[in-house]
Structures are given as structure tokens and as C-alpha cells.
Write an enzyme that holds these catalytic residues in place. Structure first.
Site, PDB file in Angstrom:
ATOM      1  N   TYR A 162     109.295 -47.662 116.941  1.00  0.00           N
ATOM      2  CA  TYR A 162     109.926 -48.868 116.393  1.00  0.00           C
ATOM      3  C   TYR A 162     110.055 -49.973 117.451  1.00  0.00           C
ATOM      4  O   TYR A 162     109.538 -51.083 117.291  1.00  0.00           O
ATOM      5  CB  TYR A 162     111.284 -48.447 115.837  1.00  0.00           C
ATOM      6  CG  TYR A 162     112.198 -49.524 115.309  1.00  0.00           C
ATOM      7  CD1 TYR A 162     111.735 -50.580 114.546  1.00  0.00           C
ATOM      8  CD2 TYR A 162     113.570 -49.435 115.549  1.00  0.00           C
ATOM      9  CE1 TYR A 162     112.606 -51.535 114.049  1.00  0.00           C
ATOM     10  CE2 TYR A 162     114.450 -50.366 115.051  1.00  0.00           C
ATOM     11  CZ  TYR A 162     113.965 -51.422 114.307  1.00  0.00           C
ATOM     12  OH  TYR A 162     114.832 -52.364 113.817  1.00  0.00           O
ATOM     13  N   GLY A 168      96.740 -43.096 117.207  1.00  0.00           N
ATOM     14  CA  GLY A 168      95.798 -44.174 116.945  1.00  0.00           C
ATOM     15  C   GLY A 168      96.142 -45.439 117.696  1.00  0.00           C
ATOM     16  O   GLY A 168      97.189 -45.539 118.347  1.00  0.00           O
ATOM     17  N   ASN A 201     122.777 -50.075 118.845  1.00  0.00           N
ATOM     18  CA  ASN A 201     122.018 -49.790 117.629  1.00  0.00           C
ATOM     19  C   ASN A 201     120.974 -50.877 117.398  1.00  0.00           C
ATOM     20  O   ASN A 201     121.330 -52.060 117.324  1.00  0.00           O
ATOM     21  CB  ASN A 201     122.954 -49.748 116.418  1.00  0.00           C
ATOM     22  CG  ASN A 201     123.998 -48.664 116.537  1.00  0.00           C
ATOM     23  OD1 ASN A 201     123.708 -47.492 116.408  1.00  0.00           O
ATOM     24  ND2 ASN A 201     125.242 -49.072 116.801  1.00  0.00           N
ATOM     25  N   TYR A 211     121.746 -35.669 123.860  1.00  0.00           N
ATOM     26  CA  TYR A 211     120.839 -36.816 123.944  1.00  0.00           C
ATOM     27  C   TYR A 211     121.300 -37.786 125.021  1.00  0.00           C
ATOM     28  O   TYR A 211     120.534 -38.163 125.921  1.00  0.00           O
ATOM     29  CB  TYR A 211     120.752 -37.518 122.589  1.00  0.00           C
ATOM     30  CG  TYR A 211     120.194 -38.922 122.672  1.00  0.00           C
ATOM     31  CD1 TYR A 211     118.946 -39.168 123.232  1.00  0.00           C
ATOM     32  CD2 TYR A 211     120.932 -40.010 122.200  1.00  0.00           C
ATOM     33  CE1 TYR A 211     118.438 -40.463 123.325  1.00  0.00           C
ATOM     34  CE2 TYR A 211     120.436 -41.285 122.280  1.00  0.00           C
ATOM     35  CZ  TYR A 211     119.192 -41.512 122.841  1.00  0.00           C
ATOM     36  OH  TYR A 211     118.703 -42.797 122.928  1.00  0.00           O
ATOM     37  N   LYS A 248     119.751 -38.773 128.930  1.00  0.00           N
ATOM     38  CA  LYS A 248     119.469 -40.132 129.401  1.00  0.00           C
ATOM     39  C   LYS A 248     120.207 -40.424 130.712  1.00  0.00           C
ATOM     40  O   LYS A 248     119.664 -41.082 131.605  1.00  0.00           O
ATOM     41  CB  LYS A 248     119.865 -41.150 128.328  1.00  0.00           C
ATOM     42  CG  LYS A 248     118.912 -41.225 127.145  1.00  0.00           C
ATOM     43  CD  LYS A 248     117.573 -41.787 127.573  1.00  0.00           C
ATOM     44  CE  LYS A 248     116.711 -42.155 126.382  1.00  0.00           C
ATOM     45  NZ  LYS A 248     115.424 -42.785 126.791  1.00  0.00           N
ATOM     46  N   LEU A 259     121.938 -47.117 109.366  1.00  0.00           N
ATOM     47  CA  LEU A 259     122.859 -47.660 108.364  1.00  0.00           C
ATOM     48  C   LEU A 259     122.249 -48.787 107.546  1.00  0.00           C
ATOM     49  O   LEU A 259     122.312 -48.760 106.304  1.00  0.00           O
ATOM     50  CB  LEU A 259     124.142 -48.148 109.047  1.00  0.00           C
ATOM     51  CG  LEU A 259     125.146 -48.828 108.109  1.00  0.00           C
ATOM     52  CD1 LEU A 259     125.667 -47.866 107.053  1.00  0.00           C
ATOM     53  CD2 LEU A 259     126.291 -49.445 108.901  1.00  0.00           C
ATOM     54  N   ALA A 315     109.342 -43.871 125.681  1.00  0.00           N
ATOM     55  CA  ALA A 315     109.070 -42.613 124.986  1.00  0.00           C
ATOM     56  C   ALA A 315     110.194 -41.611 125.191  1.00  0.00           C
ATOM     57  O   ALA A 315     110.787 -41.537 126.273  1.00  0.00           O
ATOM     58  CB  ALA A 315     107.750 -42.023 125.477  1.00  0.00           C
ATOM     59  N   ARG A 350     130.378 -51.367 115.043  1.00  0.00           N
ATOM     60  CA  ARG A 350     129.281 -51.081 115.949  1.00  0.00           C
ATOM     61  C   ARG A 350     128.565 -52.385 116.317  1.00  0.00           C
ATOM     62  O   ARG A 350     128.788 -53.426 115.710  1.00  0.00           O
ATOM     63  CB  ARG A 350     128.280 -50.098 115.320  1.00  0.00           C
ATOM     64  CG  ARG A 350     128.868 -48.722 115.006  1.00  0.00           C
ATOM     65  CD  ARG A 350     129.223 -47.970 116.256  1.00  0.00           C
ATOM     66  NE  ARG A 350     129.731 -46.626 115.969  1.00  0.00           N
ATOM     67  CZ  ARG A 350     131.018 -46.332 115.849  1.00  0.00           C
ATOM     68  NH1 ARG A 350     131.942 -47.283 115.989  1.00  0.00           N
ATOM     69  NH2 ARG A 350     131.395 -45.085 115.615  1.00  0.00           N
ATOM     70  N   VAL A 390     130.328 -43.532 102.438  1.00  0.00           N
ATOM     71  CA  VAL A 390     130.933 -44.174 103.601  1.00  0.00           C
ATOM     72  C   VAL A 390     132.046 -43.277 104.123  1.00  0.00           C
ATOM     73  O   VAL A 390     132.878 -42.795 103.347  1.00  0.00           O
ATOM     74  CB  VAL A 390     131.511 -45.558 103.225  1.00  0.00           C
ATOM     75  CG1 VAL A 390     132.280 -46.162 104.393  1.00  0.00           C
ATOM     76  CG2 VAL A 390     130.402 -46.496 102.793  1.00  0.00           C
TER      77      VAL A 390
END
Length: 296
Positions: A11, A36, A165, A136, A140, A177, A69, A201, A193
Site C-alpha cells: 500500500y 510482478g 494509521n 509487532y 520494530k 477502519l 517491507a 486515533r 463499534v
């Protein structure tokens, strides 16, 4: 400059390839085998973070690397912590080794504002201590430490960008969301919700994030230098704010179902003052209506 973008098929990666091209650079897309060619990239190179030979080929002849990545799903990381450390931390280490072998001495690393956990002080600034709430974010933090240590050795100049986000543009991820709210508006299916929907956020347009990486590429410190910056929209947005904006932009009502409150931070907002002052970056597309309109 010739800039390798790892994770270019993702993305943010696709948005960054487009932003680098628009800024006059030559993006080289690194993607997993089988993905690709990436539109707009000067060249697409297939490689995996856990394949040292592929990484060495990927970094040949580039001037800078933007490392995007990795694995990104916080909930999944609780079930597969070793995989997250292997890819996010071990993969970063392997990339740095390939860069050192090839003499590539500039890196912009994509991290996350999740590394701060749930601090009482909001907005969150870069001087807050790391308090990762899941594997996660921990992976990082560990990867950032490897990057900083390599920079301190004099082997490269590096910038870490911590992201909130991301939203807008080509976002089709049904777990996020804003796409979920848009889908509820279109299908008239009730949106679940947690609690009263007041949790706040920080939503940053993916093209604003890509512009932050371009700014970092163009302002990388000399080898031996290291810097860390938050990117963010400079505003807080609640779940109910997102629902109201979707209804406003689409003209469709979003039916809601209020579930029991979840154990989650009430407010998480990134302070991007340092990035504005030192990188000359500021968000231009991250008002909520513009984000939602870009997704329709």
C-alpha cells in the site's frame, strides 16, 4: 538518485514509488517473487528479506534504500511472534548486511508509532520511551536499534520514520477502519463499534506519508548520522468522527452496533513538529473528508 524501495508492492510502497518518480528520482522496486512489475518504477527486482543472495542483487547500483517491507498485523503478531522478529528484525539486519557489502550508505526505515504503547502524554513526541504493546511493535523497536547501531558505526546515514494509521488512496484493506465504514455505508450492513466510538486515533493520508519518505531521502545525514521522526496528521479523529465524515461525503447513513468497550487507549496522536522543522514536511491531504473522498 536511484532509490530502492523494499515492499514496493504494498500500500505505502506503491505510493512511494509514485512520489519518488514525481520528485525526479529513479525508484527501484523490490518485491516478493511472483508479485510482478510495479507501475512507475524504473526497474522491479524480486527478492525476499530472508534471501541474502537476492538482497545483494537487489541493492546493486542504488544510492539510497527506503525499507518498507515487513509484517504489520499487530494481532497476528501475538500468535506468531518468532515470525515477526525473523522478518522485521532479522530481515532488516540482512538488508543492512547487503547494503554494507554493496557500499550503499543511506537508509530510510519505516517504523510505527505503536512503539510508544499507550502513553499518558499526547500528542506523542519522539523523546517518549518505547513501550511496545505487542510483538509487532517490539520487532520494530529491535529493528530500529539495529539501524541506529549501524549508523553509529559510521557505515551509513539513517532516518527512522514512525507512522500512525495510514489511510486514503488505494486502501482496500477491509481490516482498517475507514474502508470498513465505507463498506457499511455502501451495503447498509451495521458496523460494529467498541464502546461509544469515542476512541481517538491519528489518520495520515498515504500520499502524505510517501512525501515524508521523499523528504527524508533528500535530507539523509552523512554516514554516522541518525535521526528519528514521527509523521502524523496533527489532528485526532474518533470512530464517530469517521462515521460522520463518511455519511457526509457519501450521503449514505452508516448503521451502528455498539459492542462492549474494548481494552484500548482512548487517545493516540503523533506529534510531527520535529519532521516539519527538520525535514520541511507537513501533511497536505490528511483532512478526513479528503481521505474519504480519495477512497471512493
Amino acid at each position: 538518485m536511484r532509490v530502492l524501495v523494499t515492499g514496493a508492492g504494498g500500500y505505502l510502497g506503491r505510493a512511494l514509488v509514485a512520489a519518488l518518480t514525481a520528485a525526479g528520482h529513479e525508484p527501484i522496486a523490490m518485491v516478493r517473487p511472483g508479485v510482478g512489475a510495479i507501475p512507475g518504477a524504473r526497474e522491479t527486482r524480486a527478492a525476499d528479506l530472508l534471501d541474502p543472495d537476492g538482497l545483494r542483487r537487489a541493492v546493486e547500483g542504488v544510492d539510497r534504500v527506503c525499507h518498507l517491507a515487513g509484517l504489520t498485523r499487530a494481532r497476528e503478531s501475538f500468535d506468531e511472534p518468532l515470525r515477526y522478529f525473523r522478518v522485521n528484525t532479522g530481515g532488516t539486519l540482512a538488508l543492512l548486511e547487503a547494503m554494507a557489502d554493496a557500499g550503499v550508505r543511506g537508509l530510510v526505515f519505516s517504523s510505527t508509532c505503536a512503539v510508544y504503547g499507550s502513553p499518558d502524554r499526547q500528542p506523542m513526541t519522539e523523546d517518549l520511551p518505547a513501550a511496545p504493546p505487542h510483538p509487532y511493535a517490539s520487532s520494530k523497536v529491535a529493528a530500529e536499534a539495529v539501524v541506529e547501531a549501524q549508523a553509529n558505526s559510521g557505515a551509513l546515514g539513517a532516518i527512522v520514520l514512525r507512522l500512525p494509521n495510514l489511510a486514503g488512496g488505494a486502501d482496500k484493506d477491509p481490516t482498517r477502519l475507514i474502508p470498513r465504514v465505507l463498506a457499511a455505508a455502501t451495503s447498509r450492513t451495521p458496523l460494529g463499534v467498541n464502546g461509544d466510538g469515542s476512541a481517538v486515533r491519528d489518520y495520515l493520508h498515504v500520499d502524505d506519508a510517501a512525501a515524508g519518505f521523499v523528504a527524508a531521502v533528500e535530507r539523509l545525514p552523512a554516514p554516522g548520522g541518525f535521526a528519528r521522526y514521527n509523521l502524523g496528521s496533527a489532528r485526532g479523529t474518533s470512530i464517530l468522527d469517521v462515521v460522520a465524515a463518511v455519511e457526509r461525503v457519501t450521503g449514505q447513513r452508516v448503521p451502528l452496533v455498539h459492542n462492549p468497550p474494548a481494552h484500548e487507549p482512548q487517545v493516540l496522536i503523533a506529534d510531527a513538529t520535529r519532521a516539519a522543522a527538520e525535514l520541511g514536511w507537513e501533511p497536505k491531504l490528511s483532512d478526513l473528508d479528503s481521505i474519504i473522498a480519495s477512497l471512493r
